[in-house]
Design a protein around this motif. Structure first.
Motif, PDB file in Angstrom:
ATOM      1  N   GLY A 147      -3.562   6.078   3.367  1.00  0.00           N
ATOM      2  CA  GLY A 147      -3.310   5.955   1.937  1.00  0.00           C
ATOM      3  C   GLY A 147      -3.473   7.316   1.273  1.00  0.00           C
ATOM      4  O   GLY A 147      -4.042   8.248   1.843  1.00  0.00           O
ATOM      5  N   ASP A 148      -2.954   7.451   0.063  1.00  0.00           N
ATOM      6  CA  ASP A 148      -2.925   8.745  -0.612  1.00  0.00           C
ATOM      7  C   ASP A 148      -4.304   9.353  -0.843  1.00  0.00           C
ATOM      8  O   ASP A 148      -4.487  10.556  -0.667  1.00  0.00           O
ATOM      9  N   GLU A 149      -5.263   8.548  -1.245  1.00  0.00           N
ATOM     10  CA  GLU A 149      -6.584   9.111  -1.558  1.00  0.00           C
ATOM     11  C   GLU A 149      -7.178   9.815  -0.347  1.00  0.00           C
ATOM     12  O   GLU A 149      -7.638  10.950  -0.438  1.00  0.00           O
ATOM     13  N   THR A 165       1.893   9.248   0.820  1.00  0.00           N
ATOM     14  CA  THR A 165       1.928   8.621   2.150  1.00  0.00           C
ATOM     15  C   THR A 165       3.337   8.143   2.459  1.00  0.00           C
ATOM     16  O   THR A 165       3.860   8.370   3.554  1.00  0.00           O
ATOM     17  N   ASP A 190       1.297   4.304  -2.825  1.00  0.00           N
ATOM     18  CA  ASP A 190       0.865   5.622  -2.382  1.00  0.00           C
ATOM     19  C   ASP A 190       2.087   6.491  -2.083  1.00  0.00           C
ATOM     20  O   ASP A 190       2.542   6.569  -0.943  1.00  0.00           O
ATOM     21  N   THR A 194       0.830  -1.196   0.000  1.00  0.00           N
ATOM     22  CA  THR A 194       0.000   0.000   0.000  1.00  0.00           C
ATOM     23  C   THR A 194       0.867   1.251   0.000  1.00  0.00           C
ATOM     24  O   THR A 194       0.630   2.179  -0.754  1.00  0.00           O
TER      25      THR A 194
END
Length: 184
Positions: A134-136, A11, A8, A4
């Motif tokens: 996470g990035d989103e 992050t 990302d 993950t």
């Protein structure tokens, strides 16, 4: 989790910078004595002191300032509390849903060893939550929190935490340097 983080990049980069800041700060805290932890280099110093109940608490949460009067100095204990309990722990309490039971946020350990350990725990609580976003989610509005923070991103919150760590961490280093040279 490693997959993950690799997917990302924002992050990953935030966590890498936090790790570098953690390494530098905790490196400066190695060998901290109780005398240094509570050292008050000026008469108007604000620290962490025991109350009538024996529990150590901060004397003043955030020192008042004015253009005519310099800010009072704060002890290393106060600065460690400020980074740990007020900032990192406070961010977990106000901006995340899975909040552990922290107890009295203004109570703080009276010894250097316990204070550094408490800071490490607050650090881990905050970083684990940032890592899980996470990035989103990191780049999306928080959606909750005091003041105008609901419309801000978790990235801005993380960057604000880094500002606090660098500001107070640098001052902790300076206070240690001055303490070691006191009377030399």
């Amino acid at each position: 989790m490693a997959d993950t983080i690799m997917a990302d990049p924002a992050t990953r980069d935030v966590l890498a910078i936090f790790e570098r800041a953690r390494s530098r700060l905790f490196g400066r805290l190695e060998g901290l004595t109780d005398a240094e932890y509570h050292w008050e280099p000026a008469d108007d110093c604000i620290g962490v002191r025991p109350g009538d109940d024996g529990v150590f608490r901060v004397a003043v949460l955030i020192p008042e300032s004015s253009p005519d009067v310099p800010d009072p100095l704060t002890t290393i204990a106060w600065r460690i509390w400020h980074i740990g309990a007020l900032c990192l722990r406070g961010y977990v309490i106000h901006f995340f849903e899975d909040v552990p039971e922290f107890g009295d946020r203004h109570a703080w350990p009276g010894t250097a060893e316990e204070g550094v350990r408490a800071l490490a725990e607050d650090w881990d609580h905050f970083i684990s939550r940032i890592a899980a976003l996470g990035d989103e989610r990191l780049l999306a509005p928080i959606g909750t929190g005091p003041g105008g923070w609901a419309d801000e991103t978790y990235l801005k919150l993380a960057l604000h935490a880094l500002v606090e760590v660098s500001h107070h961490g640098g001052e902790i280093g300076l206070l240690r340097d001055l303490y070691l040279r006191e009377g030399v």
